[in-house]
Motif scaffolding. Structure first.
Motif, PDB file in Angstrom:
ATOM      1  N   TYR A 137      15.102   9.096 -24.632  1.00 37.03           N
ATOM      2  CA  TYR A 137      14.713   7.712 -25.107  1.00 37.03           C
ATOM      3  C   TYR A 137      15.304   6.781 -24.126  1.00 37.03           C
ATOM      4  CZ  TYR A 137      14.016   9.276 -30.073  1.00 37.03           C
ATOM      5  OH  TYR A 137      13.393  10.017 -31.148  1.00 37.03           O
ATOM      6  N   ARG A 138      14.276   5.479 -24.381  1.00 37.46           N
ATOM      7  CA  ARG A 138      14.487   4.516 -23.532  1.00 37.46           C
ATOM      8  C   ARG A 138      14.549   3.180 -24.353  1.00 37.46           C
ATOM      9  NH1 ARG A 138       9.908   1.793 -22.522  1.00 37.46           N
ATOM     10  NH2 ARG A 138       7.969   3.037 -22.730  1.00 37.46           N
ATOM     11  N   TYR A 139      15.152   2.105 -23.994  1.00 41.33           N
ATOM     12  CA  TYR A 139      15.179   0.925 -24.702  1.00 41.33           C
ATOM     13  C   TYR A 139      13.868   0.244 -24.251  1.00 41.33           C
ATOM     14  CZ  TYR A 139      16.203  -3.941 -25.651  1.00 41.33           C
ATOM     15  OH  TYR A 139      16.129  -5.375 -26.203  1.00 41.33           O
ATOM     16  N   GLU A 140      13.179  -0.505 -25.400  1.00 40.92           N
ATOM     17  CA  GLU A 140      12.010  -1.017 -25.433  1.00 40.92           C
ATOM     18  C   GLU A 140      12.067  -2.121 -26.370  1.00 40.92           C
ATOM     19  OE1 GLU A 140       9.226  -2.978 -24.573  1.00 40.92           O
ATOM     20  OE2 GLU A 140       9.070  -1.009 -23.205  1.00 40.92           O
ATOM     21  N   PRO A 141      12.253  -3.214 -25.934  1.00 49.26           N
ATOM     22  CA  PRO A 141      12.297  -4.526 -26.722  1.00 49.26           C
ATOM     23  C   PRO A 141      10.843  -5.019 -27.256  1.00 49.26           C
ATOM     24  CG  PRO A 141      12.357  -5.428 -24.365  1.00 49.26           C
ATOM     25  CD  PRO A 141      12.428  -3.826 -24.516  1.00 49.26           C
ATOM     26  N   ASP A 142       9.828  -4.471 -26.423  1.00 50.70           N
ATOM     27  CA  ASP A 142       8.433  -5.113 -27.059  1.00 50.70           C
ATOM     28  C   ASP A 142       7.809  -3.518 -27.566  1.00 50.70           C
ATOM     29  OD1 ASP A 142       6.009  -6.085 -27.658  1.00 50.70           O
ATOM     30  OD2 ASP A 142       5.658  -6.547 -25.617  1.00 50.70           O
ATOM     31  N   LYS A 143       7.831  -3.076 -28.558  1.00 48.99           N
ATOM     32  CA  LYS A 143       7.194  -2.071 -29.226  1.00 48.99           C
ATOM     33  C   LYS A 143       5.985  -2.397 -29.247  1.00 48.99           C
ATOM     34  CE  LYS A 143      10.913   0.661 -29.840  1.00 48.99           C
ATOM     35  NZ  LYS A 143      11.048   1.233 -31.313  1.00 48.99           N
ATOM     36  N   PHE A 144       5.457  -3.367 -29.816  1.00 48.71           N
ATOM     37  CA  PHE A 144       3.886  -3.639 -30.075  1.00 48.71           C
ATOM     38  C   PHE A 144       3.252  -3.463 -28.857  1.00 48.71           C
ATOM     39  CE2 PHE A 144       4.934  -5.025 -34.367  1.00 48.71           C
ATOM     40  CZ  PHE A 144       3.760  -4.938 -34.992  1.00 48.71           C
ATOM     41  N   GLY A 145       3.861  -4.144 -27.688  1.00 51.69           N
ATOM     42  CA  GLY A 145       3.212  -4.074 -26.306  1.00 51.69           C
ATOM     43  C   GLY A 145       3.039  -2.740 -25.776  1.00 51.69           C
ATOM     44  N   ALA A 146       4.311  -2.186 -25.945  1.00 50.05           N
ATOM     45  CA  ALA A 146       4.298  -0.790 -25.244  1.00 50.05           C
ATOM     46  C   ALA A 146       3.064   0.170 -26.094  1.00 50.05           C
ATOM     47  CB  ALA A 146       5.569  -0.187 -25.434  1.00 50.05           C
ATOM     48  N   ALA A 147       2.916   0.118 -27.196  1.00 58.47           N
ATOM     49  CA  ALA A 147       2.235   0.837 -27.736  1.00 58.47           C
ATOM     50  C   ALA A 147       0.508   0.267 -27.674  1.00 58.47           C
ATOM     51  CB  ALA A 147       2.391   0.963 -29.527  1.00 58.47           C
ATOM     52  N   GLY A 148       0.425  -0.967 -27.213  1.00 60.92           N
ATOM     53  CA  GLY A 148      -0.987  -1.319 -26.991  1.00 60.92           C
ATOM     54  C   GLY A 148      -1.377  -1.845 -28.302  1.00 60.92           C
ATOM     55  N   LEU A 149      -0.722  -2.464 -29.307  1.00 60.21           N
ATOM     56  CA  LEU A 149      -1.220  -2.636 -30.620  1.00 60.21           C
ATOM     57  C   LEU A 149      -0.627  -4.403 -30.580  1.00 60.21           C
ATOM     58  CD1 LEU A 149       0.332   0.204 -32.832  1.00 60.21           C
ATOM     59  CD2 LEU A 149      -2.068  -0.083 -31.875  1.00 60.21           C
ATOM     60  N   THR A 150      -1.672  -4.804 -31.791  1.00 57.65           N
ATOM     61  CA  THR A 150      -1.662  -6.345 -31.986  1.00 57.65           C
ATOM     62  C   THR A 150      -0.877  -6.542 -33.337  1.00 57.65           C
ATOM     63  OG1 THR A 150      -3.734  -6.138 -31.260  1.00 57.65           O
ATOM     64  CG2 THR A 150      -3.186  -8.107 -32.091  1.00 57.65           C
ATOM     65  N   GLU A 151      -0.143  -7.438 -33.109  1.00 54.10           N
ATOM     66  CA  GLU A 151       0.772  -8.270 -34.321  1.00 54.10           C
ATOM     67  C   GLU A 151      -0.208  -8.822 -35.124  1.00 54.10           C
ATOM     68  OE1 GLU A 151       4.374 -10.267 -33.360  1.00 54.10           O
ATOM     69  OE2 GLU A 151       4.469  -9.191 -31.304  1.00 54.10           O
ATOM     70  N   GLN A 152      -0.321  -8.908 -36.369  1.00 51.98           N
ATOM     71  CA  GLN A 152      -1.118  -9.443 -37.535  1.00 51.98           C
ATOM     72  C   GLN A 152      -0.325 -10.189 -38.339  1.00 51.98           C
ATOM     73  OE1 GLN A 152      -3.828  -7.086 -39.422  1.00 51.98           O
ATOM     74  NE2 GLN A 152      -5.296  -8.728 -39.813  1.00 51.98           N
ATOM     75  N   PRO A 153      -0.342 -11.420 -38.614  1.00 50.39           N
ATOM     76  CA  PRO A 153       0.680 -11.985 -39.838  1.00 50.39           C
ATOM     77  C   PRO A 153       0.308 -11.193 -41.141  1.00 50.39           C
ATOM     78  CG  PRO A 153      -0.304 -13.589 -38.530  1.00 50.39           C
ATOM     79  CD  PRO A 153      -1.143 -12.328 -38.249  1.00 50.39           C
ATOM     80  N   SER A 154       1.712 -10.974 -41.707  1.00 51.62           N
ATOM     81  CA  SER A 154       1.609 -10.506 -43.067  1.00 51.62           C
ATOM     82  C   SER A 154       1.405 -11.554 -44.100  1.00 51.62           C
ATOM     83  CB  SER A 154       2.882  -9.475 -43.409  1.00 51.62           C
ATOM     84  OG  SER A 154       2.833  -8.610 -42.835  1.00 51.62           O
ATOM     85  N   ASP A 155       1.106 -10.999 -45.481  1.00 52.61           N
ATOM     86  CA  ASP A 155       1.037 -12.313 -46.510  1.00 52.61           C
ATOM     87  C   ASP A 155       2.184 -12.627 -47.278  1.00 52.61           C
ATOM     88  OD1 ASP A 155      -1.744 -12.178 -45.675  1.00 52.61           O
ATOM     89  OD2 ASP A 155      -2.438 -10.823 -47.432  1.00 52.61           O
ATOM     90  N   LEU A 187       9.404   8.044 -27.894  1.00 49.93           N
ATOM     91  CA  LEU A 187      10.605   8.180 -27.218  1.00 49.93           C
ATOM     92  C   LEU A 187      11.088   6.626 -26.657  1.00 49.93           C
ATOM     93  CD1 LEU A 187      10.365  11.606 -25.319  1.00 49.93           C
ATOM     94  CD2 LEU A 187      11.608  11.187 -27.287  1.00 49.93           C
ATOM     95  N   THR A 188      11.147   5.546 -27.549  1.00 51.60           N
ATOM     96  CA  THR A 188      11.588   4.196 -27.393  1.00 51.60           C
ATOM     97  C   THR A 188      12.559   4.035 -28.693  1.00 51.60           C
ATOM     98  OG1 THR A 188       9.742   3.330 -28.478  1.00 51.60           O
ATOM     99  CG2 THR A 188       9.545   3.808 -26.013  1.00 51.60           C
ATOM    100  N   THR A 189      13.436   3.023 -28.416  1.00 53.72           N
ATOM    101  CA  THR A 189      14.287   2.351 -29.216  1.00 53.72           C
ATOM    102  C   THR A 189      14.368   1.112 -29.221  1.00 53.72           C
ATOM    103  OG1 THR A 189      16.521   2.738 -30.315  1.00 53.72           O
ATOM    104  CG2 THR A 189      16.384   3.134 -28.006  1.00 53.72           C
ATOM    105  N   GLY A 190      14.384   0.423 -30.271  1.00 54.29           N
ATOM    106  CA  GLY A 190      14.923  -1.178 -30.184  1.00 54.29           C
ATOM    107  C   GLY A 190      16.089  -1.652 -30.222  1.00 54.29           C
ATOM    108  N   LYS A 191      17.109  -0.298 -30.135  1.00 58.80           N
ATOM    109  CA  LYS A 191      18.419  -0.594 -29.614  1.00 58.80           C
ATOM    110  C   LYS A 191      18.874  -0.888 -28.288  1.00 58.80           C
ATOM    111  CE  LYS A 191      21.409   0.453 -33.728  1.00 58.80           C
ATOM    112  NZ  LYS A 191      22.304   1.175 -34.109  1.00 58.80           N
ATOM    113  N   PRO A 192      19.431  -1.621 -28.004  1.00 61.63           N
ATOM    114  CA  PRO A 192      19.619  -1.859 -26.551  1.00 61.63           C
ATOM    115  C   PRO A 192      20.837  -0.770 -26.012  1.00 61.63           C
ATOM    116  CG  PRO A 192      19.954  -3.984 -27.689  1.00 61.63           C
ATOM    117  CD  PRO A 192      19.763  -2.935 -28.538  1.00 61.63           C
TER     118      PRO A 192
END
Length: 210
Positions: A97-115, A81-86
Motif C-alpha cells: 500500500y501507499r499513501y494517496e491523498p487524491d484518490k479521485f485523481g489516481a483512479a481517473g474519476l470525476t468528482e460530482q456534487p451530491s444532493d 493498494l492505496t490509502t488515504g491515511k498518511p
C-alpha cells in the motif's frame, strides 16, 4: 465429493463499491471495498478499523456508495493498494500500500456534487447511493479489528439506460456490476437461468426466449 481444505479466506463474491467520504480537512476520499449487502433502503458495509474511510464515516456520518460497472475495473485497480491515511500500519506496508491523498485523481474519476450529503459522487459510476450512517457495530473477535456500518440510502442516482422504462427498477440484464471473488475481478451480464423468485415477487425482467 466435498473436502475440508481449511479455507483461510471466505470471499465468495460481492459487488465492488467505491465509498466516497470526507477527510478531516474537507478533501474527498475514495476507497474500493467488496463487503457490502443491501436490504430494503439500507446497506451494511464492512471496513477495517485502520482504514481512513472508517475514521471519516464515524466522524462525518455520511458517505456515497458508488457502484462501478465491470468496464471500470482499471479505475478501481489503480487505487486498490492505496490509502488515504498518511501513516501506514505495518501489514499495509508489507502488502504494498501507499499513501494517496487524491484518490479521485489516481483512479481517473470525476468528482460530482451530491444532493443530500457532503461527500461527492463518482460521476463515471452508473449507480451512486447517497447515504447517512445509522449505526456502527464493531466485530472481529476480542481484537475488534473491523466495523460493520449500517447506512440508510437517502437518494439513488442510476444511469437512465439501466432503468426499465416506465418502472422504478434496474434492468438486471443491463446492469453489469464489477464483482470481486477471492480478490479477483469478475463481470458479465449473461443471464444463466430464469428465477422463480423474480416471478414470485412479480419483478419486471427481460428474459430472452429461445
Amino acid at each position: 465429493m466435498h473436502v475440508v481444505p481449511g479455507l483461510k479466506v471466505l470471499y465468495f463474491g460481492t459487488p465492488v463499491v467505491l465509498v466516497s467520504t470526507l477527510n478531516e480537512d474537507g478533501t474527498p476520499n475514495l476507497a474500493p471495498i467488496s463487503s457490502a449487502w443491501w436490504l430494503g433502503q439500507h446497506c451494511m458495509i464492512g471496513l477495517g478499523n485502520n482504514a481512513q474511510t472508517t475514521a471519516n464515516l464515524l466522524r462525518e456520518g455520511e458517505c456515497v456508495l458508488n457502484l462501478p460497472s465491470s468496464e471500470m475495473v482499471d479505475a478501481v485497480d489503480r487505487i486498490a493498494l492505496t490509502t488515504g491515511k498518511p501513516t501506514l500500519v505495518e501489514y499495509k506496508v508489507e502488502q504494498g500500500y501507499r499513501y494517496e491523498p487524491d484518490k479521485f485523481g489516481a483512479a481517473g474519476l470525476t468528482e460530482q456534487p451530491s444532493d443530500l450529503v457532503k461527500p461527492p459522487r463518482a460521476a463515471e459510476c452508473p449507480v451512486q447511493l447517497e447515504c447517512r450512517l445509522v449505526e456502527a457495530h464493531p466485530f472481529g473477535g476480542p481484537k475488534r479489528h473491523a466495523t460493520a456500518f449500517e447506512v440508510e440510502v437517502l437518494r439513488a442516482h442510476v444511469e437512465e439506460s439501466l432503468v426499465i422504462p416506465g418502472t422504478h427498477y434496474v434492468d438486471p440484464l443491463g446492469w453489469d456490476p464489477l464483482i470481486m471473488k477471492f480478490c479477483e475481478f469478475f463481470g458479465g451480464a449473461e443471464n444463466v437461468h430464469p428465477s422463480r423468485l423474480a416471478e414470485g415477487w412479480k419483478m419486471p425482467h427481460r428474459i430472452p426466449t429461445a
